[in-house]
Motif scaffolding. Structure first.
Motif, PDB file in Angstrom:
ATOM      1  N   ASP A  14     -28.329 -65.750 -44.831  1.00  0.00           N
ATOM      2  CA  ASP A  14     -29.420 -66.025 -43.889  1.00  0.00           C
ATOM      3  C   ASP A  14     -29.905 -64.752 -43.205  1.00  0.00           C
ATOM      4  OD1 ASP A  14     -29.515 -68.784 -44.392  1.00  0.00           O
ATOM      5  OD2 ASP A  14     -27.996 -69.207 -42.855  1.00  0.00           O
ATOM      6  N   GLU A  15     -28.957 -63.935 -42.770  1.00  0.00           N
ATOM      7  CA  GLU A  15     -29.322 -62.677 -42.105  1.00  0.00           C
ATOM      8  C   GLU A  15     -30.089 -61.762 -43.045  1.00  0.00           C
ATOM      9  OE1 GLU A  15     -26.661 -59.023 -40.793  1.00  0.00           O
ATOM     10  OE2 GLU A  15     -26.344 -60.770 -39.477  1.00  0.00           O
ATOM     11  N   LEU A  16     -29.613 -61.646 -44.274  1.00  0.00           N
ATOM     12  CA  LEU A  16     -30.295 -60.782 -45.238  1.00  0.00           C
ATOM     13  C   LEU A  16     -31.653 -61.361 -45.618  1.00  0.00           C
ATOM     14  CD1 LEU A  16     -30.035 -58.113 -46.733  1.00  0.00           C
ATOM     15  CD2 LEU A  16     -28.904 -59.354 -48.595  1.00  0.00           C
ATOM     16  N   ALA A  17     -31.745 -62.682 -45.741  1.00  0.00           N
ATOM     17  CA  ALA A  17     -33.036 -63.315 -46.036  1.00  0.00           C
ATOM     18  C   ALA A  17     -34.037 -63.014 -44.929  1.00  0.00           C
ATOM     19  CB  ALA A  17     -32.860 -64.821 -46.216  1.00  0.00           C
ATOM     20  N   ASP A  18     -33.614 -63.107 -43.678  1.00  0.00           N
ATOM     21  CA  ASP A  18     -34.507 -62.789 -42.566  1.00  0.00           C
ATOM     22  C   ASP A  18     -34.970 -61.330 -42.634  1.00  0.00           C
ATOM     23  OD1 ASP A  18     -34.248 -65.365 -41.583  1.00  0.00           O
ATOM     24  OD2 ASP A  18     -32.811 -64.817 -40.001  1.00  0.00           O
ATOM     25  N   ARG A  19     -34.042 -60.433 -42.932  1.00  0.00           N
ATOM     26  CA  ARG A  19     -34.389 -59.010 -43.013  1.00  0.00           C
ATOM     27  C   ARG A  19     -35.376 -58.748 -44.151  1.00  0.00           C
ATOM     28  NH1 ARG A  19     -30.172 -54.472 -42.083  1.00  0.00           N
ATOM     29  NH2 ARG A  19     -30.623 -55.310 -40.045  1.00  0.00           N
ATOM     30  N   TYR A  20     -35.079 -59.273 -45.343  1.00  0.00           N
ATOM     31  CA  TYR A  20     -35.968 -59.050 -46.492  1.00  0.00           C
ATOM     32  C   TYR A  20     -37.333 -59.702 -46.272  1.00  0.00           C
ATOM     33  CZ  TYR A  20     -32.280 -57.111 -49.532  1.00  0.00           C
ATOM     34  OH  TYR A  20     -31.310 -56.345 -50.105  1.00  0.00           O
ATOM     35  N   SER A  21     -37.349 -60.883 -45.679  1.00  0.00           N
ATOM     36  CA  SER A  21     -38.634 -61.534 -45.405  1.00  0.00           C
ATOM     37  C   SER A  21     -39.477 -60.686 -44.469  1.00  0.00           C
ATOM     38  CB  SER A  21     -38.410 -62.924 -44.808  1.00  0.00           C
ATOM     39  OG  SER A  21     -37.867 -63.792 -45.772  1.00  0.00           O
ATOM     40  N   LEU A  23     -39.150 -57.360 -43.889  1.00  0.00           N
ATOM     41  CA  LEU A  23     -39.470 -56.065 -44.500  1.00  0.00           C
ATOM     42  C   LEU A  23     -40.486 -56.163 -45.626  1.00  0.00           C
ATOM     43  CD1 LEU A  23     -35.953 -54.387 -44.800  1.00  0.00           C
ATOM     44  CD2 LEU A  23     -37.864 -53.591 -43.415  1.00  0.00           C
ATOM     45  N   PHE A  24     -40.329 -57.169 -46.468  1.00  0.00           N
ATOM     46  CA  PHE A  24     -41.082 -57.225 -47.718  1.00  0.00           C
ATOM     47  C   PHE A  24     -42.091 -58.365 -47.783  1.00  0.00           C
ATOM     48  CE2 PHE A  24     -36.667 -55.782 -49.052  1.00  0.00           C
ATOM     49  CZ  PHE A  24     -36.955 -54.432 -48.907  1.00  0.00           C
ATOM     50  N   GLY A  25     -42.117 -59.219 -46.765  1.00  0.00           N
ATOM     51  CA  GLY A  25     -43.045 -60.341 -46.785  1.00  0.00           C
ATOM     52  C   GLY A  25     -42.726 -61.357 -47.865  1.00  0.00           C
ATOM     53  N   ALA A  26     -41.450 -61.460 -48.228  1.00  0.00           N
ATOM     54  CA  ALA A  26     -41.022 -62.367 -49.291  1.00  0.00           C
ATOM     55  C   ALA A  26     -40.473 -63.650 -48.668  1.00  0.00           C
ATOM     56  CB  ALA A  26     -39.952 -61.704 -50.155  1.00  0.00           C
ATOM     57  N   PRO A  27     -41.165 -64.763 -48.823  1.00  0.00           N
ATOM     58  CA  PRO A  27     -40.697 -66.009 -48.218  1.00  0.00           C
ATOM     59  C   PRO A  27     -39.515 -66.612 -48.977  1.00  0.00           C
ATOM     60  CG  PRO A  27     -42.659 -66.428 -49.507  1.00  0.00           C
ATOM     61  CD  PRO A  27     -42.435 -64.932 -49.528  1.00  0.00           C
ATOM     62  N   VAL A  28     -38.750 -67.418 -48.275  1.00  0.00           N
ATOM     63  CA  VAL A  28     -37.684 -68.180 -48.923  1.00  0.00           C
ATOM     64  C   VAL A  28     -38.330 -69.233 -49.810  1.00  0.00           C
ATOM     65  CG1 VAL A  28     -35.766 -69.774 -48.558  1.00  0.00           C
ATOM     66  CG2 VAL A  28     -36.013 -67.754 -47.091  1.00  0.00           C
ATOM     67  N   VAL A  39     -26.753 -70.028 -51.770  1.00  0.00           N
ATOM     68  CA  VAL A  39     -27.714 -69.281 -52.580  1.00  0.00           C
ATOM     69  C   VAL A  39     -29.090 -69.406 -51.938  1.00  0.00           C
ATOM     70  CG1 VAL A  39     -28.716 -69.020 -54.884  1.00  0.00           C
ATOM     71  CG2 VAL A  39     -26.359 -69.825 -54.643  1.00  0.00           C
ATOM     72  N   VAL A  40     -29.741 -68.266 -51.716  1.00  0.00           N
ATOM     73  CA  VAL A  40     -31.090 -68.232 -51.156  1.00  0.00           C
ATOM     74  C   VAL A  40     -31.957 -67.392 -52.085  1.00  0.00           C
ATOM     75  CG1 VAL A  40     -32.521 -67.559 -49.180  1.00  0.00           C
ATOM     76  CG2 VAL A  40     -30.185 -68.399 -48.793  1.00  0.00           C
ATOM     77  N   PHE A  41     -33.060 -67.983 -52.554  1.00  0.00           N
ATOM     78  CA  PHE A  41     -34.011 -67.262 -53.401  1.00  0.00           C
ATOM     79  C   PHE A  41     -35.210 -66.846 -52.563  1.00  0.00           C
ATOM     80  CE2 PHE A  41     -31.664 -69.502 -56.630  1.00  0.00           C
ATOM     81  CZ  PHE A  41     -31.726 -68.683 -57.746  1.00  0.00           C
ATOM     82  N   LEU A  42     -35.544 -65.558 -52.580  1.00  0.00           N
ATOM     83  CA  LEU A  42     -36.740 -65.035 -51.932  1.00  0.00           C
ATOM     84  C   LEU A  42     -37.780 -64.742 -53.007  1.00  0.00           C
ATOM     85  CD1 LEU A  42     -35.014 -62.558 -49.494  1.00  0.00           C
ATOM     86  CD2 LEU A  42     -36.101 -64.714 -48.891  1.00  0.00           C
ATOM     87  N   ASP A  43     -39.001 -65.181 -52.779  1.00  0.00           N
ATOM     88  CA  ASP A  43     -40.069 -65.090 -53.780  1.00  0.00           C
ATOM     89  C   ASP A  43     -40.828 -63.770 -53.660  1.00  0.00           C
ATOM     90  OD1 ASP A  43     -42.104 -65.513 -55.602  1.00  0.00           O
ATOM     91  OD2 ASP A  43     -42.854 -67.329 -54.647  1.00  0.00           O
ATOM     92  N   PHE A  44     -40.794 -63.010 -54.730  1.00  0.00           N
ATOM     93  CA  PHE A  44     -41.568 -61.781 -54.859  1.00  0.00           C
ATOM     94  C   PHE A  44     -42.634 -62.010 -55.921  1.00  0.00           C
ATOM     95  CE2 PHE A  44     -37.856 -60.271 -52.730  1.00  0.00           C
ATOM     96  CZ  PHE A  44     -38.254 -59.163 -52.004  1.00  0.00           C
ATOM     97  N   GLU A  45     -43.567 -62.908 -55.624  1.00  0.00           N
ATOM     98  CA  GLU A  45     -44.679 -63.239 -56.510  1.00  0.00           C
ATOM     99  C   GLU A  45     -44.211 -63.642 -57.902  1.00  0.00           C
ATOM    100  OE1 GLU A  45     -47.826 -60.346 -56.299  1.00  0.00           O
ATOM    101  OE2 GLU A  45     -47.718 -60.282 -54.115  1.00  0.00           O
TER     102      GLU A  45
END
Length: 127
Positions: A14-21, A23-28, A39-45
């Motif tokens: 969760d913490e890393l997902a918040d940071r990446y979201s 920093l990179f604008g990548a939603p969960v 497991v959390v998937f962040l979408d990079f287009e």
């Protein structure tokens, strides 16, 4: 084939997902508990970071103990996982999975041993 996702081992998804979201604008895109992992998937287009947080002892917890947080594997999307495994066999690649198995998000997956792939744990994914 194309890159489907990079698997990232972490102590706190969760913490890393918040940071990446941030920093990179990548939603969960997807979250689940699967095979002893959060497991959390962040979408990079259309490609993803798969954040892997162990909630039980297993391969990812052992990876974290040995190596610390970081990239755990690279996953390639295929339309024919059986054919991809056969091609790997034909090229003398050591397989972790001889047959596809259920993976996160309901996909079929199979792993190639890093001894045969330049030290990289490679996952085939069929959606």
């Amino acid at each position: 084939m194309r890159i489907d996702h990079l698997g990232v081992a972490t102590e706190n998804a969760d913490e890393l997902a918040d940071r990446y979201s941030a920093l990179f604008g990548a939603p969960v895109a997807h979250e689940e508990e699967f095979d002893g992992l959060k497991v959390v998937f962040l979408d990079f287009e259309g490609s993803y970071f798969e954040l892997l947080e162990p909630i039980e002892e297993g391969t990812v917890s052992r990876y974290l103990d040995r190596h610390g947080a970081g990239i755990h594997h690279a996953a390639l999307r295929t339309e024919d996982i059986d054919g991809a495994l056969e091609t790997a066999r034909e090229h003398g690649v050591e397989l972790i999975d001889d047959e596809p198995r259920p993976g996160a998000w309901g996909h079929d997956v199979a792993f190639l041993h890093p001894k045969s792939t330049g030290g990289v744990l490679v996952e085939y994914v069929e959606h």
